[in-house]
Motif scaffolding. Structure first.
Motif: not given
Length: 310
Positions: A52-54, A59-60, A65-66, A103-104
């Protein structure tokens, strides 16, 4: 991506705070950005499942990248995590050696303010893991470390909390749920009146709209940014379910927030809450309003609902 900071000074008076932040304000999110800051998630107590961490890291990286196609992106991560992060990040994303846990960055990162002369500073709200619900040894220090790296002054807000807990239109108006601020897990002993005064000073704003929110049902105590977002001066986009469930505290609170902002005379546009949730949990954020605006683009969550033609 804006967020909050390190050591707050709770004992400062409202007058002192206003003087310290005089002339500075947080611009509207849709204003031109110099760059976006993000955080690399690594902590195994927060994300114990390595698979899940991967997935979270990927996702981050996809989000970074976007955004990097529209504006510069700086990813904050400890030096020892750079090699793994670089395998997922595009070459356009810059890495800084600032340790992270989660990540927040909107919540634990810096809140940038500017004045009429173009001076830049960081308005400093202390992050404490959403009321010490999560480890924050590194994340609580991110705003101060970014300020040091950039050579910017920290302007103490005298508050504990997160930028995701308050919405601002960049033109003097704030919107928040009481549950994220008037809460003993963040600001014990401070009244709503005093918290409002300090928030207005921190953001360089003039007026604030409160609604109740929800205490204790999710890690954020119902951040406003998962429900309602300013899309311009006095204009709000709010994410509401098609059918209100009065047994759901989030639905009840959302309806209350809607009524409050309508009563205040704001222009309100309603978009539907996602139908396909992807995760069946009461504290999973299902919101199309929880987007990010960058230079010339908007990054939004996808839940599996069919697109509605414009």
């Amino acid at each position: 991506i804006v967020g909050s900071g390190a050591a707050g000074v709770i004992s400062m008076t409202g007058q002192t705070l206003a003087q310290a932040n005089a002339g500075f304000h947080v611009p509207a999110e849709e204003s031109k950005h110099q760059r976006t800051f993000m955080q690399w998630p690594v902590n195994r107590s927060v994300h114990p499942d390595p698979v899940f961490l991967d997935m979270v890291q990927q996702t981050i990286a996809d989000v970074a990248n976007a955004i990097a196609e529209f504006e510069p992106v700086t990813m904050l991560a400890a030096q020892g995590d750079h090699a793994r992060a670089r395998r997922k990040l595009s070459a356009a994303v810059e890495l800084w050696d600032i340790p992270t846990e989660d990540l927040w960055c909107r919540d634990s990162g810096p809140i940038f303010v500017v004045n009429g002369q173009g001076d830049l500073a960081i308005s400093h709200i202390q992050f404490n893991g959403w009321g010490e619900k999560q480890v924050n040894l590194h994340d609580r220090q991110i705003a101060a470390r970014v300020a040091e790296r950039l050579g910017l002054p920290l302007r103490p807000a005298g508050l504990v909390g997160e930028a995701g807990g308050v919405e601002q239109d960049g033109h003097g108006l704030l919107l928040a749920h009481e549950s994220s601020w008037v809460n003993d897990n963040r600001n014990p002993g401070l009244s709503r009146v005093e918290i409002e005064r300090r928030l207005l000073a921190a953001y360089g704003a003039e007026r604030m709209i409160w609604s109740d929110g929800v205490w204790g049902e999710d890690i954020t105590d119902y951040h406003i940014d998962s429900l309602a977002r300013f899309t311009g001066p006095g204009r709000v986009l709010i994410n509401l379910p098609d059918d209100l469930d009065l047994s759901d505290p989030f639905h009840v609170a959302a309806a209350d927030t809607y009524d409050r902002i309508v009563a205040e005379g704001l222009e309100v546009e309603v978009i539907p809450e996602p139908v396909r949730r992807r995760v069946d949990s009461i504290d999973f954020v299902t919101s199309y309003a929880n987007y990010y605006v960058c230079n010339g683009g908007v990054v939004a969550a996808q839940f599996g609902d069919r697109d509605i033609p414009a």
